[in-house]
Design an enzyme around this catalytic site. Structure first.
Site, PDB file in Angstrom:
ATOM      1  N   GLU A   8       2.146   3.388  -6.201  1.00 54.55           N
ATOM      2  CA  GLU A   8       1.672   2.043  -5.879  1.00 54.55           C
ATOM      3  C   GLU A   8       1.348   1.221  -7.130  1.00 54.55           C
ATOM      4  O   GLU A   8       1.635   0.029  -7.170  1.00 54.55           O
ATOM      5  CB  GLU A   8       0.401   2.197  -5.017  1.00 54.55           C
ATOM      6  CG  GLU A   8      -0.348   0.919  -4.741  1.00 54.55           C
ATOM      7  CD  GLU A   8      -1.556   1.146  -3.833  1.00 54.55           C
ATOM      8  OE1 GLU A   8      -1.991   2.309  -3.688  1.00 54.55           O
ATOM      9  OE2 GLU A   8      -2.045   0.157  -3.279  1.00 54.55           O
ATOM     10  N   HIS A  25      -2.485  11.429   1.512  1.00 52.75           N
ATOM     11  CA  HIS A  25      -2.929  10.168   0.900  1.00 52.75           C
ATOM     12  C   HIS A  25      -1.999   9.714  -0.217  1.00 52.75           C
ATOM     13  O   HIS A  25      -1.499   8.586  -0.189  1.00 52.75           O
ATOM     14  CB  HIS A  25      -4.385  10.221   0.397  1.00 52.75           C
ATOM     15  CG  HIS A  25      -4.758   8.939  -0.293  1.00 52.75           C
ATOM     16  ND1 HIS A  25      -4.866   8.836  -1.654  1.00 52.75           N
ATOM     17  CD2 HIS A  25      -4.972   7.694   0.192  1.00 52.75           C
ATOM     18  CE1 HIS A  25      -5.159   7.569  -1.973  1.00 52.75           C
ATOM     19  NE2 HIS A  25      -5.232   6.868  -0.868  1.00 52.75           N
ATOM     20  N   GLU A  56      -5.173  11.564   8.001  1.00 49.84           N
ATOM     21  CA  GLU A  56      -4.944  11.629   6.549  1.00 49.84           C
ATOM     22  C   GLU A  56      -5.622  12.830   5.902  1.00 49.84           C
ATOM     23  O   GLU A  56      -6.767  13.150   6.211  1.00 49.84           O
ATOM     24  CB  GLU A  56      -5.481  10.345   5.900  1.00 49.84           C
ATOM     25  CG  GLU A  56      -5.249  10.270   4.398  1.00 49.84           C
ATOM     26  CD  GLU A  56      -5.892   9.024   3.787  1.00 49.84           C
ATOM     27  OE1 GLU A  56      -5.136   8.150   3.338  1.00 49.84           O
ATOM     28  OE2 GLU A  56      -7.132   8.942   3.748  1.00 49.84           O
ATOM     29  N   HIS A 104      -4.718   0.428   7.735  1.00 51.64           N
ATOM     30  CA  HIS A 104      -5.949   1.237   7.705  1.00 51.64           C
ATOM     31  C   HIS A 104      -7.014   0.480   8.502  1.00 51.64           C
ATOM     32  O   HIS A 104      -7.689  -0.396   7.958  1.00 51.64           O
ATOM     33  CB  HIS A 104      -6.476   1.406   6.279  1.00 51.64           C
ATOM     34  CG  HIS A 104      -5.506   2.004   5.304  1.00 51.64           C
ATOM     35  ND1 HIS A 104      -5.586   3.306   4.884  1.00 51.64           N
ATOM     36  CD2 HIS A 104      -4.450   1.471   4.645  1.00 51.64           C
ATOM     37  CE1 HIS A 104      -4.621   3.558   4.006  1.00 51.64           C
ATOM     38  NE2 HIS A 104      -3.917   2.451   3.843  1.00 51.64           N
ATOM     39  N   ASP A 121      -0.918  -2.991   5.469  1.00 56.44           N
ATOM     40  CA  ASP A 121      -1.996  -2.229   4.844  1.00 56.44           C
ATOM     41  C   ASP A 121      -3.286  -2.639   5.573  1.00 56.44           C
ATOM     42  O   ASP A 121      -3.211  -3.279   6.626  1.00 56.44           O
ATOM     43  CB  ASP A 121      -2.050  -2.485   3.331  1.00 56.44           C
ATOM     44  CG  ASP A 121      -2.272  -1.186   2.527  1.00 56.44           C
ATOM     45  OD1 ASP A 121      -2.544  -0.148   3.147  1.00 56.44           O
ATOM     46  OD2 ASP A 121      -2.179  -1.224   1.293  1.00 56.44           O
ATOM     47  N   HIS A 146       1.260   7.395   0.708  1.00 59.16           N
ATOM     48  CA  HIS A 146       1.328   6.367  -0.333  1.00 59.16           C
ATOM     49  C   HIS A 146       2.113   6.973  -1.491  1.00 59.16           C
ATOM     50  O   HIS A 146       2.011   8.187  -1.743  1.00 59.16           O
ATOM     51  CB  HIS A 146      -0.070   6.004  -0.835  1.00 59.16           C
ATOM     52  CG  HIS A 146      -0.933   5.315   0.186  1.00 59.16           C
ATOM     53  ND1 HIS A 146      -1.919   5.956   0.873  1.00 59.16           N
ATOM     54  CD2 HIS A 146      -0.950   4.036   0.618  1.00 59.16           C
ATOM     55  CE1 HIS A 146      -2.527   5.101   1.684  1.00 59.16           C
ATOM     56  NE2 HIS A 146      -1.951   3.927   1.564  1.00 59.16           N
ATOM     57  N   SER A 184      -7.831  16.594  -4.431  1.00 60.99           N
ATOM     58  CA  SER A 184      -6.971  17.195  -5.453  1.00 60.99           C
ATOM     59  C   SER A 184      -7.602  18.417  -6.112  1.00 60.99           C
ATOM     60  O   SER A 184      -6.978  19.062  -6.950  1.00 60.99           O
ATOM     61  CB  SER A 184      -6.633  16.145  -6.518  1.00 60.99           C
ATOM     62  OG  SER A 184      -7.836  15.685  -7.110  1.00 60.99           O
TER      63      SER A 184
HETATM   64  O1  MCF Z   1      -2.944   1.322   0.693  1.00 57.91           O
HETATM   65  C1  MCF Z   1      -4.172   0.878   0.198  1.00 57.91           C
HETATM   66  C2  MCF Z   1      -4.192   1.104  -1.288  1.00 57.91           C
HETATM   67  N1  MCF Z   1      -3.847   2.461  -1.669  1.00 57.91           N
HETATM   68  C3  MCF Z   1      -4.508   3.567  -1.218  1.00 57.91           C
HETATM   69  N2  MCF Z   1      -5.338   3.725  -0.233  1.00 57.91           N
HETATM   70  C4  MCF Z   1      -5.799   2.865   0.668  1.00 57.91           C
HETATM   71  C5  MCF Z   1      -5.342   1.561   0.885  1.00 57.91           C
HETATM   72  N3  MCF Z   1      -6.125   0.971   1.772  1.00 57.91           N
HETATM   73  C6  MCF Z   1      -7.027   1.863   2.164  1.00 57.91           C
HETATM   74  N4  MCF Z   1      -6.833   3.022   1.519  1.00 57.91           N
HETATM   75  C7  MCF Z   1      -7.695   4.209   1.755  1.00 57.91           C
HETATM   76  C8  MCF Z   1      -7.000   5.539   1.762  1.00 57.91           C
HETATM   77  O2  MCF Z   1      -6.441   5.851   2.985  1.00 57.91           O
HETATM   78  O3  MCF Z   1      -8.627   4.299   0.748  1.00 57.91           O
HETATM   79  C9  MCF Z   1      -9.177   5.603   0.765  1.00 57.91           C
HETATM   80  C10 MCF Z   1      -8.107   6.492   1.364  1.00 57.91           C
HETATM   81  O4  MCF Z   1      -8.624   7.182   2.430  1.00 57.91           O
HETATM   82  C11 MCF Z   1      -9.647   6.015  -0.569  1.00 57.91           C
HETATM   83  S1  MCF Z   1      -8.519   5.775  -1.881  1.00 57.91           S
HETATM   84  C12 MCF Z   1      -8.851   6.938  -3.055  1.00 57.91           C
HETATM   85 FE    FE Z   2      -2.381   1.962   2.498  1.00 58.96          FE
END
Ligand code: MCF
Ligand code: FE
Length: 409
Positions: A213, A183, A145, A67, A313, A210, A149
């Site tokens: 996790e 997501h 992305e 990301h 990540d 994802h 929900s």
């Molecule tokens: O992978 C990691 C942890 N899990 C989920 N989301 C994210 C991670 N790093 C960044 N994110 C981002 C995701 O793409 O966090 C945002 C999303 O856009 C909000 S998570 C509710």
């Molecule tokens: Fe991620």
């Protein structure tokens, strides 16, 4: 046409072949790979550039999940527990994303190149990382992305997603490939999952999500309980999960180039379903340790023959975007019974498997594959072939040379 020779070539091909005193012939694609003796005989009269003592050639590394928009984080986010991390993301998201300018992201991409990464799977939440990805020499599979929900928001969210995807599609070229990210099962409404996946089917786009996790995600998806309950009640007025893990996975039937990130809490059945879908698990060992203090049962994946790739990540859950740092963490955290053969498996995961998961003709030094090649020099001689991969993982911080599509970058 160019020929390079090195003390070792790690091909990362289907047989994980390693060649001692090898040479590689390439232009944009790889033309030939073999021993230096064989290549110099076959290509008589063509100059061979020798990379010198203790040199190693291998395919460029593929970071299948990153990301970039969270690249400004270093000390802001809270680690140790997923709910605390999530709350800290929500509190600081705007400030962090604003700080991650194109200039900052470009700097991170240059550093990734120097540490041997030639391809990334970039998860884009806001499309603010697009310019930097397009301007970088690094190959990007750009995952727009979708998240949300709440049922009454579906139309708005889908329209916004489509606009962002279309903007990525308008910039597509051979090193910038649009794709779709869902997501997660807990944060995307099943209708939205269905519509975005239909788009992926129609337009032949790679898809990543994802998946399972955290323990909190497991409890919420299976039992509508745990840490997520309070979170969803407070933020979204929601008391029930929108889906269950298997129901979510079933929606991905018939798609190509699929990957599921994390999967730490996935059951055997979930993992077998992922295998049946011909999908890959994106493994992010550092992120799992920092956000959840958990680890993927990698021996189980190996036993069940569920293929996996390696991702860093983002800097939202890692202190580095270097694949060699990530590979070292993988080697240290997983107490696999044979660290020597495991090192070889890790390099395959970080090259060939990454390419397959992203649908690319890369990740191995084999005839007709893209000439994405890195050159490394080890600090000293490696006596036995079987010890090479472990030494490469242990000792490499930066690479000497990077070729992408045959160009020295
Ligand atoms: O992978 C990691 C942890 N899990 C989920 N989301 C994210 C991670 N790093 C960044 N994110 C981002 C995701 O793409 O966090 C945002 C999303 O856009 C909000 S998570 C509710
Ligand atoms: Fe991620």
């Amino acid at each position: 046409m160019k020929i390079l020779s090195a003390s070792w070539i790690i091909t990362c091909n289907e047989d994980s072949a390693i060649i001692k005193d090898g040479a590689i012939v390439f232009d944009e694609k790889i033309i030939d790979v073999g021993t230096k003796e064989f290549i110099s005989e076959k290509y008589k009269g063509v100059e061979i550039e020798s990379l010198g003592q203790n040199s190693v050639l291998m395919p460029g590394l593929i970071n299948s999940h990153v990301h970039l928009e969270f690249s400004s984080n270093s000390t802001t986010l809270k680690y140790g527990n997923f709910m605390q991390w999530l709350n800290s993301v929500i509190a600081s998201r705007e400030e962090l994303v604003e700080k991650a300018s194109s200039k900052l992201i470009s700097k991170k991409l240059s550093k990734m190149l120097k540490s041997g990464t030639t391809t990334i799977g970039a998860i884009s939440s806001y499309s603010l990382d697009m310019e930097a990805c397009i301007n970088s020499a690094i190959n990007t599979v750009y995952f727009t992305e979708v998240i949300g929900s709440k049922a009454d928001m579906i139309d708005t969210l889908f329209a916004d997603f489509k606009a962002r995807l279309n903007s990525a599609k308008s910039k597509a070229n051979k090193s910038f490939i649009p794709a779709i990210a869902i997501h997660s099962p807990y944060s995307v409404h099943p209708f939205l999952v269905r519509e975005t996946l239909n788009l992926a089917r129609e337009e032949n786009l790679s898809v990543s999500s994802h998946f399972l996790e955290s323990p909190e995600e497991f409890e919420w998806l299976h039992r509508n309980e745990g840490g997520f309950l309070e979170f969803f009640k407070n933020f979204l007025g929601q008391e029930k999960s929108v889906t269950e893990p298997m129901e979510f996975l079933n929606q991905f039937t018939g798609l190509k180039n699929l990957s599921f990130t994390h999967c730490v809490e996935a059951s055997d059945n979930d993992l077998l379903k992922i295998k049946e879908l011909k999908a890959f698990v994106n493994h992010c060992v550092t992120s799992n340790r920092l956000l959840n203090n958990t680890k993927l049962n990698i021996d189980k994946l190996i036993d069940l023959k569920v293929p996996f790739t390696i991702g860093t990540d983002g800097l939202s859950s890692n202190n580095s975007l270097s694949m060699f740092d990530e590979l070292r963490n993988c080697l240290m955290i997983h107490l696999h019974k044979n660290p020597i053969s495991f090192s070889k498996t890790l390099l395959q995961a970080a090259t060939l498997n990454g390419a397959k998961a992203l649908g690319l003709e890369k990740g191995e030094l084999s005839k007709d594959k893209d000439a994405d090649i890195i050159a490394i020099t080890l600090p000293d001689k490696v006596k036995e072939k079987e010890d090479l991969c472990m030494n490469v993982i242990l000792h490499t911080k930066f690479v000497n040379k990077v070729y992408i599509g045959g160009n020295d970058v």
